[in-house]
Design an enzyme around this catalytic site. Structure first.
Site, PDB file in Angstrom:
ATOM      1  N   HIS A   1       0.750  -0.992  -0.278  1.00  0.00           N
ATOM      2  CA  HIS A   1      -0.304  -0.315   0.114  1.00  0.00           C
ATOM      3  C   HIS A   1       0.508   0.895   0.223  1.00  0.00           C
ATOM      4  O   HIS A   1       1.058   1.452   1.520  1.00  0.00           O
ATOM      5  CB  HIS A   1      -0.816  -0.073   1.008  1.00  0.00           C
ATOM      6  CG  HIS A   1      -1.981  -0.875   1.379  1.00  0.00           C
ATOM      7  ND1 HIS A   1      -1.480  -2.325   1.796  1.00  0.00           N
ATOM      8  CD2 HIS A   1      -2.426  -1.355   0.864  1.00  0.00           C
ATOM      9  CE1 HIS A   1      -2.042  -3.085   1.227  1.00  0.00           C
ATOM     10  NE2 HIS A   1      -3.354  -2.087   1.226  1.00  0.00           N
TER      11      HIS A   1
ATOM     12  N   HIS B   1      -4.073   3.871  -3.365  1.00  0.00           N
ATOM     13  CA  HIS B   1      -4.219   3.181  -2.242  1.00  0.00           C
ATOM     14  C   HIS B   1      -3.386   2.190  -2.161  1.00  0.00           C
ATOM     15  O   HIS B   1      -3.053   1.828  -0.990  1.00  0.00           O
ATOM     16  CB  HIS B   1      -5.456   3.183  -1.602  1.00  0.00           C
ATOM     17  CG  HIS B   1      -6.010   2.432  -0.470  1.00  0.00           C
ATOM     18  ND1 HIS B   1      -5.851   2.784   1.098  1.00  0.00           N
ATOM     19  CD2 HIS B   1      -5.518   1.284  -0.106  1.00  0.00           C
ATOM     20  CE1 HIS B   1      -6.131   1.519   1.535  1.00  0.00           C
ATOM     21  NE2 HIS B   1      -6.110   0.584   0.834  1.00  0.00           N
TER      22      HIS B   1
ATOM     23  N   GLU C   1     -17.046  -3.620  25.070  1.00  0.00           N
ATOM     24  CA  GLU C   1     -15.825  -5.009  25.002  1.00  0.00           C
ATOM     25  C   GLU C   1     -14.739  -4.691  24.588  1.00  0.00           C
ATOM     26  O   GLU C   1     -14.124  -5.831  24.629  1.00  0.00           O
ATOM     27  CB  GLU C   1     -17.038  -6.410  24.916  1.00  0.00           C
ATOM     28  CG  GLU C   1     -18.344  -5.960  26.211  1.00  0.00           C
ATOM     29  CD  GLU C   1     -19.421  -5.548  25.906  1.00  0.00           C
ATOM     30  OE1 GLU C   1     -19.826  -4.541  25.702  1.00  0.00           O
ATOM     31  OE2 GLU C   1     -19.827  -5.327  26.968  1.00  0.00           O
TER      32      GLU C   1
ATOM     33  N   HIS D   1     -29.109 -13.679  25.426  1.00  0.00           N
ATOM     34  CA  HIS D   1     -27.781 -13.639  26.684  1.00  0.00           C
ATOM     35  C   HIS D   1     -27.668 -15.011  26.530  1.00  0.00           C
ATOM     36  O   HIS D   1     -26.139 -15.197  27.589  1.00  0.00           O
ATOM     37  CB  HIS D   1     -28.261 -13.067  27.574  1.00  0.00           C
ATOM     38  CG  HIS D   1     -28.056 -11.797  27.778  1.00  0.00           C
ATOM     39  ND1 HIS D   1     -28.949 -10.941  26.828  1.00  0.00           N
ATOM     40  CD2 HIS D   1     -27.957 -10.863  29.197  1.00  0.00           C
ATOM     41  CE1 HIS D   1     -29.029  -9.646  26.960  1.00  0.00           C
ATOM     42  NE2 HIS D   1     -28.177  -9.373  28.191  1.00  0.00           N
TER      43      HIS D   1
HETATM   44  C1  LIG Z   1     -11.388  -4.614   9.833  1.00  0.00           C
HETATM   45  C2  LIG Z   1     -10.593  -4.157   8.844  1.00  0.00           C
HETATM   46  N1  LIG Z   1     -11.428  -3.530   7.903  1.00  0.00           N
HETATM   47  C3  LIG Z   1     -10.590  -3.573   6.250  1.00  0.00           C
HETATM   48  C4  LIG Z   1      -9.223  -3.342   6.294  1.00  0.00           C
HETATM   49  C5  LIG Z   1      -9.163  -3.445   4.592  1.00  0.00           C
HETATM   50  N2  LIG Z   1      -8.261  -2.092   4.550  1.00  0.00           N
HETATM   51  C6  LIG Z   1      -7.614  -2.006   4.431  1.00  0.00           C
HETATM   52  S1  LIG Z   1      -6.740  -0.145   4.392  1.00  0.00           S
HETATM   53  C7  LIG Z   1      -8.328   0.053   4.020  1.00  0.00           C
HETATM   54  C8  LIG Z   1      -8.805   1.363   3.381  1.00  0.00           C
HETATM   55  C9  LIG Z   1      -8.696   2.382   4.569  1.00  0.00           C
HETATM   56  O1  LIG Z   1      -8.827   3.738   4.891  1.00  0.00           O
HETATM   57  P1  LIG Z   1      -6.950   4.956   5.182  1.00  0.00           P
HETATM   58  O2  LIG Z   1      -7.382   4.442   6.522  1.00  0.00           O
HETATM   59  O3  LIG Z   1      -8.183   6.282   4.483  1.00  0.00           O
HETATM   60  O4  LIG Z   1      -5.875   4.639   4.257  1.00  0.00           O
HETATM   61  P2  LIG Z   1      -5.981   4.952   3.278  1.00  0.00           P
HETATM   62  O5  LIG Z   1      -6.309   5.214   2.044  1.00  0.00           O
HETATM   63  O6  LIG Z   1      -4.772   6.768   3.939  1.00  0.00           O
HETATM   64  O7  LIG Z   1      -3.993   4.357   3.566  1.00  0.00           O
HETATM   65  C10 LIG Z   1      -8.888  -0.696   4.142  1.00  0.00           C
HETATM   66  C11 LIG Z   1     -10.929  -1.106   4.002  1.00  0.00           C
HETATM   67  C12 LIG Z   1      -8.482  -3.788   6.855  1.00  0.00           C
HETATM   68  N3  LIG Z   1      -7.652  -3.484   7.826  1.00  0.00           N
HETATM   69  N4  LIG Z   1      -9.757  -3.392   8.101  1.00  0.00           N
END
Ligand SMILES: Cc1ncc(C[n+]2csc(CCOP(=O)(O)OP(=O)(O)O)c2C)c(N)n1
Length: 657
Positions: A26, A259, A407, A469
């Site tokens: 990334h 990204h 939690e 529950h």
């Molecule tokens: C809980 C979770 N859901 C989905 C993902 C997949 N994922 C990785 S980065 C991302 C987008 C994140 O956006 P941002 O924080 O703005 O990062 P940027 O685009 O700036 O790299 C997603 C959906 C993940 N790593 N963790």
């Protein structure tokens, strides 16, 4: 600083090279956040790359773990044991530079991250640990005095756990927690505006945070000033919002296209031209290394040296505490545990959650650095340490933590506290809500943290609260997580043993599964038995023709059923199997010896899902559907968890009238 532009360009170029070379990764946020991490490491972070586990180092959590190429680049430049070869092995099998940062794998990585949002939770725990340790040790401020930094993106702040984390951190006035938000306004699928209209600053301020804005994410001096200001805060955690451009300098900058996939050679060349960076791939000029040497590295080495003196003084001035710290720095408290839980006089007819409360209070006397709490159900889960204060901004030495009804956050904070080192911790809630804990339990298991989860109200027998529950699938879920020891004790003695095992662990999380209802004390339950995971708790009369395998409250049911069957001339053995995790570690011959009869002459009994039990027994007597609301004993009878019903089922199997 003199070489700021060159250093930032070198970092960005390296991130492009690393991801291009790996053909994976990334680059987007790595490029937008480069000046932030560069400024943080060269001007603020205090840590010694040659002693990466130094307990008083500043912590850094990359909550947006997908930007790992950036962190590895920083660690390489900062003198950690991350070589250029390691950077070239990014995301390759067996490398120390995996896709997302993993604690314990890479020197300088303070926290596993990647599941968005959880880094913020763990950062809260790290910051809490610093305050707790400081208060619990005499002259503690000499030993523990550091900052916790965390870098997140838009994604982390969309995740629900971020809200649990920021509201708790604000309430607890964790002023040495500094969260830096790379606001590039782009997520994986497109612009942030497609999914959020949030006033983030307003949200944080309403939760008691200070908020600082940096309008130009390429201006290292502005970033520097913001961090300096945040460090001065006396009673609020700080959010620094830094406006940045995702994929900065690449042709697709500002869009989601940059990204999550490498930009390719051609675009990397264009970006490097834009940065005025004229070096071959993976080449870094000496000026960059020297900048890190004369800032981060020299600062850290000097600070560590000074700390060694403090430590020397401390070990002689406070011998007992010095010893405690020495042994618990890696979360090992085995030297402080009761040798034998079997000799504690056992009470009959006590719910195992109550036994757990007793065990906790016995162990809390011995293990002075044991702290914990629950998600607002301390009186139900019996998780309070008696005569100890509640952890609050004005009582940091409180050992009881009210995490509030959070939690997931609670379990994530626990991970952070354990990552820090020096503390042992537990958290509690109803077993059914372990669904809310699950991602953090997985994180603890992956990070080899000896977290403890006190999970009560462990079956339909909880009664009146009804199926919302009453846990069903939860044990199967927990047992299926690698490196998690799920222990479901059957009585008081087994509960004491389970607590001892949980505290003896140094790298495996333990789930203690406990009843709401009372259970009978068995004559033959023992620590040795629980530590094997399974053992004969009620022997056959002469020669068993059938075996009932059970855990927790169903062991009592099994023993009562055994009596009925023996009266009818059917000789049966009862095996208590509190921990599949431990039982599976035994040799096959031990397992067979304990079971006593062949696979097709065994039935497993548990008032939860049958999933998983067929490994041990051909037949199951479990609860695979939802329960019902009613008086506990009536609910269990309705679902046929009675000695007579179970005896009939076994007679059916044996074709005995
Ligand atoms: C809980 C979770 N859901 C989905 C993902 C997949 N994922 C990785 S980065 C991302 C987008 C994140 O956006 P941002 O924080 O703005 O990062 P940027 O685009 O700036 O790299 C997603 C959906 C993940 N790593 N963790």
């Amino acid at each position: 600083m003199k070489y700021d532009d060159l250093c930032v360009a070198a970092i960005r170029s390296m991130c492009l090279d690393i991801t291009n070379n790996a053909k994976s990764g990334h680059p987007g946020m790595a490029l937008s956040s480069a000046p932030i991490l560069y400024t943080l490491y060269t001007r603020h972070m205090v840590a010694d790359p040659y002693h990466p586990n130094w307990i008083n180092r500043d912590r850094f959590v990359l909550s947006a773990g997908h930007a790992s190429a950036l962190l590895y680049t920083l660690l390489h430049l900062s003198g950690y044991n991350v070589t250029k070869e390691d950077l070239k092995s990014f995301r390759k099998l067996g490398s120390i530079t995996p896709g997302h940062p993993e604690f314990g794998k890479t020197s300088g990585v303070d926290c596993t991250a990647g599941p968005l949002g959880q880094g913020i939770g763990q950062a809260v725990g790290l910051a809490m640990a610093e305050t707790i340790l400081q208060a619990r040790y005499p002259e503690g401020e000499k030993l523990f005095n550091h900052y916790t930094y965390c870098l997140c993106g838009d994604g982390c702040l969309e995740e629900g756990i971020s809200q649990e984390s920021i509201s708790f951190a604000g309430t607890q006035k964790l002023n040495k927690l500094i969260l830096i938000y790379d606001r590039n306004n782009v997520t994986l699928d497109g612009p942030l505006s497609d999914s959020s209209i949030e006033d983030t600053a307003g949200r944080f301020m309403s939760d008691g945070w200070d908020v600082i804005r940096v309008k130009d994410g390429n201006d290292c001096d502005l970033i520097d000033k913001a961090i300096s200001k945040a460090k001065e805060s006396e009673s609020h955690p700080t959010l620094i919002i830094v406006d940045t451009v995702i994929g900065y300098g690449t042709p697709n900058q500002g869009t989601h296209k940059v990204h999550g996939s490498p930009v390719g050679e051609a675009d990397a060349i264009k970006a490097k031209e834009f940065y005025h960076y004229d070096y071959a791939p993976f080449e870094i000029p000496d000026e960059v290394y020297l900048t890190f040497k004369s800032s981060f590295i020299d600062r850290g080495v000097k600070a560590f040296k000074a700390y060694e003196e403090v430590y020397k003084y401390y070990s002689s001035a406070h011998k007992e505490e010095g010893k405690l710290l020495e042994s618990t720095i890696h979360n090992d408290v085995s030297a402080y545990l009761l040798k034998d839980t079997d000799s504690i006089p056992a009470l009959d007819g006590e719910a195992t959650r109550v036994s757990s409360g007793h065990a906790l209070n016995i162990f809390a006397q011995e293990v002075k650095n044991l702290v914990g709490g629950s998600a607002d159900v301390a009186s139900s889960t019996e998780t309070r340490i008696k005569d100890e204060k509640t952890y609050l901004p004005d009582s940091r030495d409180g050992r009881n933590i009210n995490f509030g009804i959070r939690e997931f956050g609670m379990a994530s904070f626990q991970n952070g506290m354990l990552l820090h080192g020096g503390l042992r911790t537990y958290v509690g809630c109803f077993l059914v809500f372990s669904d809310y804990l699950k991602p953090a339990i997985r994180m603890a298991a992956l990070s080899h943290l000896p977290a403890i989860y006190v999970l009560t109200h462990d079956s339909i027998a909880l009664g009146e609260d009804g199926p919302t529950h009453q846990p069903i699938e939860h044990l199967a879920m927990l047992r299926s997580i690698p490196n998690v020891n799920v222990i479901r004790p059957c009585d008081q003695k087994e509960t004491f043993a389970a607590w001892k095992l949980a505290l003896e662990s140094t790298s495996t999380p333990t789930c203690l599964i406990l009843t709401r209802q009372k259970v009978a004390q068995n004559a033959d339950s023992s620590y040795a038995g629980v530590s094997k995971g399974g053992y004969v708790i009620s022997k056959e009369k002469e020669k068993a023709c059938f075996t009932i395998v059970a855990s927790g409250s169903e062991v009592g049911l099994a023993v009562q059923t055994q009596r009925l069957l023996i009266e009818d001339g059917i000789d049966v053995r009862v095996v208590s199997l509190p921990s599949m995790f431990l039982f599976n570690k035994n040799s096959e011959s031990y397992q067979d010896e304990i079971m006593g009869t062949s696979y097709d002459k065994r039935i497993a009994v548990e008032m939860l899902s049958s999933m998983g039990w067929n490994r041990y027994a051909k037949y199951t007597y479990c609860q695979d559907g939802f329960g019902a609301s009613g008086v506990g004993s009536e609910v269990t009878a309705f679902f046929k968890f009675t000695p007579a019903d179970l005896a009939n089922r076994i007679k059916d199997i044996l074709k005995v009238k």
